[in-house]
Enzyme design. Structure first.
Site: not given
Ligand SMILES: NC(=O)c1ccc[n+]([C@@H]2O[C@H](COP(=O)([O-])OP(=O)(O)OC[C@H]3O[C@@H](n4cnc5c(N)ncnc54)[C@H](OP(=O)(O)O)[C@@H]3O)[C@@H](O)[C@H]2O)c1
Length: 344
Positions: A150, A242
């Protein structure tokens, strides 16, 4: 007919944004939602702590969340949007691609792999054809395309706009919102009344992904750009958006007026989620600001401002909505590009 799509990691911060953007999308129909084993079997309404700024769509709330496994996703789903933790994505995304699914992913795993296109459509749409190399090398019927981190997405379009002046060195310092760390990322005790001058692996992502995005694809392989990039990353107590301070040294002279003109003239695309104006340049010295400017272009525009000449070249600030332009919106845009280019 709409393409049937699924969301991997549908309950998280980015997964919820994906649902918000995909549910009204005319080209896509949400047909599968996956998350961890602890959410599997629940309805989406039970599994997700819905936190985005519009109500959860009723028919989505009633869908059952499955485990993140190719056997759990219907075969007639063509495209998967992945927002899994990278440790999970690195294991399961290739399994989905092997099974014939096309995956547009936010997770950082494989972003720097030679045969994986890392794409911001307005910057390097032509890199998508690296998928032909990927399919040849890996024998996949499916495909894997990534959007960058991001904070990389926030400043790279401005660099692309200035590339005609010959980019030599870039310094960037980020002020990143808490939603960038996901729902369980930073506790309130850590971040309220505070700033954290460290985000694990983030600086390396800005420094390497930017060079890949600005690189040249000759139809067979990709050469990374030689611009030198140094980054410093900070977490601050904003929710979304950001903000970044950037210094750019160029081969050719670069005045403030030339830079502002180049950013304003940098073209957007006519994909459904592209904003009309990609880079919005403010004349006011105190803009952009996260709360005021993160929803420009429905959260898909880049805002820039504070342009001035400095000892280290052109200095400016830029801003993007991290969970829309920087994540969910970025993968939806890549999905639209995949569709337009016949990969679905
Ligand atoms: N947030 C941002 O601004 C942003 C920007 C760019 C990229 N990203 C990337 O996007 C990805 C997700 O980020 P996020 O911020 O959305 O994270 P998050 O809020 O922690 O969400 C993680 C998701 O993955 C699932 N998950 C966790 N462990 C798992 C497992 N072992 N098997 C299958 N599913 C699993 C979770 O499900 P449960 O609810 O069941 O735990 C939830 O749906 C990351 O790789 C992050 O680096 C994020």
């Amino acid at each position: 007919m709409a393409v049937r799509v699924g969301v991997l990691g549908a309950t998280g911060a980015v997964g919820q944004r994906l649902i918000q953007l995909l549910e009204p999308h005319p080209a896509f129909e949400i047909a599968a939602l996956t998350a961890s084993e602890s959410s599997a079997g629940k309805t989406y309404g039970q599994a997700a702590k819905w936190r985005v700024d519009s109500p959860i769509p009723e028919e989505i709330a009633e869908m059952t969340v499955t485990a993140t496994d190719p056997d759990e996703v219907p075969d007639d789903v063509d495209l998967l949007f992945s927002s899994l933790p990278s440790s999970v994505g690195s294991a399961v995304e290739p399994a989905f691609c092997e099974d014939g699914y096309v995956v547009s992913s936010n997770s950082s795993n494989s972003r720097m792999a030679d045969d994986v296109p890392l794409v911001i459509p307005e910057v390097n749409a032509e890199h998508l054809d690296l998928l032909e190399v990927q399919r040849d090398e890996r024998g996949w019927d499916g495909a894997l395309v990534k959007n960058p981190n991001c904070s990389t997405i926030t400043f790279v379009p401005t660099l692309a706009a200035l590339a005609e002046f010959g980019l030599e060195r870039v310094h960037v310092a980020t002020l990143q919102a808490v939603s960038g760390a996901g729902y369980d990322g930073v506790t309130s005790m850590e971040i309220i009344d505070n700033a954290i001058p460290y985000i694990g692996s983030e600086e390396d992502k800005l420094e390497t992904e930017s060079r890949k995005l600005l690189g040249e694809f000759d139809g067979a392989s990709l050469t990374h750009d030689e611009v030198e990039v140094a980054a410093s990353c900070n977490r601050i107590p904003t929710i979304d958006g950001h903000l970044e301070n950037v210094w750019v040294e160029t081969e050719d002279d670069l005045s403030v007026d030339d830079a502002a003109d180049a950013m304003r003239a940098y073209p957007s695309l006519d994909l459904r989620s592209s904003p009309e104006q990609l880079i919005h340049v403010f004349d006011e010295p105190d803009r952009p600001q996260p709360r005021m400017d993160r929803t420009l272009g429905d959260g898909m525009a880049i805002a820039a401002g504070g342009l001035r000449e400095s000892t280290f070249g052109l200095q400016y600030n830029c801003l993007a909505h991290n969970t829309i332009r920087g994540a969910a919106g970025a993968s939806v845009l890549n999905g639209e590009l995949l569709l337009e280019n016949g990969y679905l």
